[in-house]
Write an enzyme that holds these catalytic residues in place. Structure first.
Site, PDB file in Angstrom:
ATOM      1  N   SER A 139       0.861  -1.179   0.000  1.00  0.00           N
ATOM      2  CA  SER A 139       0.000   0.000   0.000  1.00  0.00           C
ATOM      3  C   SER A 139       0.897   1.228   0.000  1.00  0.00           C
ATOM      4  O   SER A 139       2.061   1.153   0.428  1.00  0.00           O
ATOM      5  CB  SER A 139      -0.848   0.001   1.283  1.00  0.00           C
ATOM      6  OG  SER A 139      -1.472   1.263   1.469  1.00  0.00           O
ATOM      7  N   TYR A 172      -2.606  -0.783  10.430  1.00  0.00           N
ATOM      8  CA  TYR A 172      -2.483  -0.988   8.978  1.00  0.00           C
ATOM      9  C   TYR A 172      -1.135  -0.474   8.477  1.00  0.00           C
ATOM     10  O   TYR A 172      -0.428  -1.156   7.719  1.00  0.00           O
ATOM     11  CB  TYR A 172      -3.640  -0.261   8.286  1.00  0.00           C
ATOM     12  CG  TYR A 172      -3.770  -0.518   6.803  1.00  0.00           C
ATOM     13  CD1 TYR A 172      -4.482  -1.607   6.321  1.00  0.00           C
ATOM     14  CD2 TYR A 172      -3.200   0.349   5.878  1.00  0.00           C
ATOM     15  CE1 TYR A 172      -4.621  -1.830   4.951  1.00  0.00           C
ATOM     16  CE2 TYR A 172      -3.331   0.134   4.514  1.00  0.00           C
ATOM     17  CZ  TYR A 172      -4.045  -0.956   4.053  1.00  0.00           C
ATOM     18  OH  TYR A 172      -4.184  -1.178   2.700  1.00  0.00           O
TER      19      TYR A 172
HETATM   20  P1  NAD Z   1     -11.498  -6.157  -0.279  1.00  0.00           P
HETATM   21  O1  NAD Z   1     -12.138  -5.938   1.046  1.00  0.00           O
HETATM   22  O2  NAD Z   1     -12.278  -5.848  -1.522  1.00  0.00           O
HETATM   23  O3  NAD Z   1     -10.938  -7.630  -0.391  1.00  0.00           O
HETATM   24  C1  NAD Z   1     -10.289  -8.251   0.688  1.00  0.00           C
HETATM   25  C2  NAD Z   1     -10.226  -9.731   0.433  1.00  0.00           C
HETATM   26  O4  NAD Z   1      -9.598 -10.354   1.579  1.00  0.00           O
HETATM   27  C3  NAD Z   1     -11.602 -10.384   0.302  1.00  0.00           C
HETATM   28  O5  NAD Z   1     -11.524 -11.427  -0.642  1.00  0.00           O
HETATM   29  C4  NAD Z   1     -11.852 -10.940   1.704  1.00  0.00           C
HETATM   30  O6  NAD Z   1     -12.792 -12.020   1.732  1.00  0.00           O
HETATM   31  C5  NAD Z   1     -10.462 -11.386   2.054  1.00  0.00           C
HETATM   32  N1  NAD Z   1     -10.254 -11.568   3.495  1.00  0.00           N
HETATM   33  C6  NAD Z   1     -10.594 -10.726   4.499  1.00  0.00           C
HETATM   34  N2  NAD Z   1     -10.262 -11.273   5.687  1.00  0.00           N
HETATM   35  C7  NAD Z   1      -9.693 -12.481   5.410  1.00  0.00           C
HETATM   36  C8  NAD Z   1      -9.147 -13.521   6.218  1.00  0.00           C
HETATM   37  N3  NAD Z   1      -9.099 -13.429   7.565  1.00  0.00           N
HETATM   38  N4  NAD Z   1      -8.673 -14.621   5.593  1.00  0.00           N
HETATM   39  C9  NAD Z   1      -8.716 -14.739   4.230  1.00  0.00           C
HETATM   40  N5  NAD Z   1      -9.216 -13.777   3.437  1.00  0.00           N
HETATM   41  C10 NAD Z   1      -9.698 -12.669   4.020  1.00  0.00           C
HETATM   42  O7  NAD Z   1     -10.163  -5.270  -0.234  1.00  0.00           O
HETATM   43  P2  NAD Z   1      -9.183  -4.700  -1.364  1.00  0.00           P
HETATM   44  O8  NAD Z   1      -9.309  -3.227  -1.350  1.00  0.00           O
HETATM   45  O9  NAD Z   1      -9.317  -5.433  -2.642  1.00  0.00           O
HETATM   46  O10 NAD Z   1      -7.784  -5.009  -0.656  1.00  0.00           O
HETATM   47  C11 NAD Z   1      -6.915  -6.031  -1.085  1.00  0.00           C
HETATM   48  C12 NAD Z   1      -5.512  -5.676  -0.615  1.00  0.00           C
HETATM   49  O11 NAD Z   1      -5.118  -4.437  -1.190  1.00  0.00           O
HETATM   50  C13 NAD Z   1      -5.376  -5.513   0.903  1.00  0.00           C
HETATM   51  O12 NAD Z   1      -4.150  -6.071   1.346  1.00  0.00           O
HETATM   52  C14 NAD Z   1      -5.354  -4.006   1.076  1.00  0.00           C
HETATM   53  O13 NAD Z   1      -4.678  -3.631   2.238  1.00  0.00           O
HETATM   54  C15 NAD Z   1      -4.606  -3.595  -0.175  1.00  0.00           C
HETATM   55  N6  NAD Z   1      -4.797  -2.214  -0.576  1.00  0.00           N
HETATM   56  C16 NAD Z   1      -6.031  -1.739  -0.862  1.00  0.00           C
HETATM   57  C17 NAD Z   1      -6.152  -0.422  -1.237  1.00  0.00           C
HETATM   58  C18 NAD Z   1      -7.477   0.185  -1.559  1.00  0.00           C
HETATM   59  O14 NAD Z   1      -7.542   1.405  -1.671  1.00  0.00           O
HETATM   60  N7  NAD Z   1      -8.529  -0.607  -1.753  1.00  0.00           N
HETATM   61  C19 NAD Z   1      -5.030   0.399  -1.330  1.00  0.00           C
HETATM   62  C20 NAD Z   1      -3.788  -0.129  -1.036  1.00  0.00           C
HETATM   63  C21 NAD Z   1      -3.680  -1.444  -0.658  1.00  0.00           C
END
Ligand code: NAD
Length: 255
Positions: free
Chosen positions: A137, A150
């Protein structure tokens, strides 16, 4: 790109960025195991769409991770490509930060990356080829208030990525992380109410003055953009990129 014959395990891929990455890898020919929570019919539809299998391991549980890697190996083959993407967020000032939320974020966003990596590496080494892509991130490079767990976990992922890249540098394995800015996914949408509460703002103010405030492009990154960089990192053309933390943040961390 041709990923025929490669096996990919993408954690947290029932939604958001992980789902886009799983789609991209499957589209390039990889056999994919997806992971994450969700409604069974929606997960079944994803599996049908991309020809994947699903493991619902809770990655906060080390034994469940062990079982997931074993099942992946038995059913489709040991992962040649490991995408550590599952992650959660919680927003609160550090003095009020619920201890169980801290523990859950560190367990999933950081410790699970250690477990999947240590379990997947021996088979990658034996094959002399492997790709590990960690979704970090912009918060692996800079901080924002009220996101202590985080930010700590994502800085940890960035450091872990560099360390494992050095340990595997001669093994045909690359280990990198991608650091997106704000990507429009359920993770971002779900933190809006807490940020509204923590900062006393409206939904529109959170979107414009908090989320996109730091992103000079003033637009959310798309999950497909992150997927396309992941796919590139899995290519042979990216064989010399290892230990990198690649920003995809619309200029956020250039400031
Ligand atoms: P999201 O909430 O859409 O998806 C998260 C996924 O993780 C889902 O499939 C969920 O079921 C799964 N998950 C949650 N808890 C879990 C557990 N205990 N065991 C197994 N699976 C689990 O989120 P996203 O935005 O797609 O985020 C994905 C990654 O990207 C994360 O690591 C997040 O920190 C990172 N990220 C997101 C953003 C953003 O702006 N969305 C920015 C930077 C980094």
């Amino acid at each position: 790109m041709d990923l025929d014959g490669k096996r990919a395990l993408v954690t947290g891929s029932t939604s958001g960025i992980g789902l886009a990455i799983a789609r991209a890898l499957a589209g390039a020919g990889a056999k994919v195991m997806i992971n994450g929570f969700g409604k069974p019919d929606e997960i079944a539809a994803i599996c049908d769409e991309i020809g994947a299998i699903h493991d619902g391991a809770d990655l906060g549980d080390a034994d469940a991770i062990d079982a997931m890697i074993a099942r992946c190996t038995a059913e489709i083959g040991s992962p040649d490509i490991l995408v550590n993407n599952a992650g959660i967020q919680f927003v609160s000032p550090v003095t009020d930060f619920p201890v169980e939320k801290w523990d859950a974020i560190i367990a999933l966003n950081l410790t699970a990356v250690f477990h999947t990596t240590r379990l997947a590496l021996p088979a990658m080494r034996a094959k002399g080829w492997g790709r590990i892509v960690n979704t970090a991130s912009a918060h692996s490079l800079v901080a924002s208030p009220n996101k202590s767990a985080y930010v700590a976990a994502k800085h940890g992922v960035a450091g872990f990525t560099k360390t494992v890249a050095l340990e595997t540098a001669k093994d045909g394995i690359t280990v990198n992380c991608i650091s997106p800015g704000y990507v429009w996914t359920p993770l971002v949408e779900n933190q809006i109410p807490d940020t509204m509460k923590a900062r006393g703002l409206t939904r529109e103010q959170v979107m414009e003055d908090v989320l996109l405030a730091a992103q000079p492009t003033k637009r959310f990154v798309s999950p497909e953009e992150v997927a396309s960089l992941s796919l590139y990192l899995c290519s042979d053309g990216a064989a010399s990129i290892t230990g990198a933390n690649l920003s995809m943040d619309g200029g956020w961390t250039a400031q």
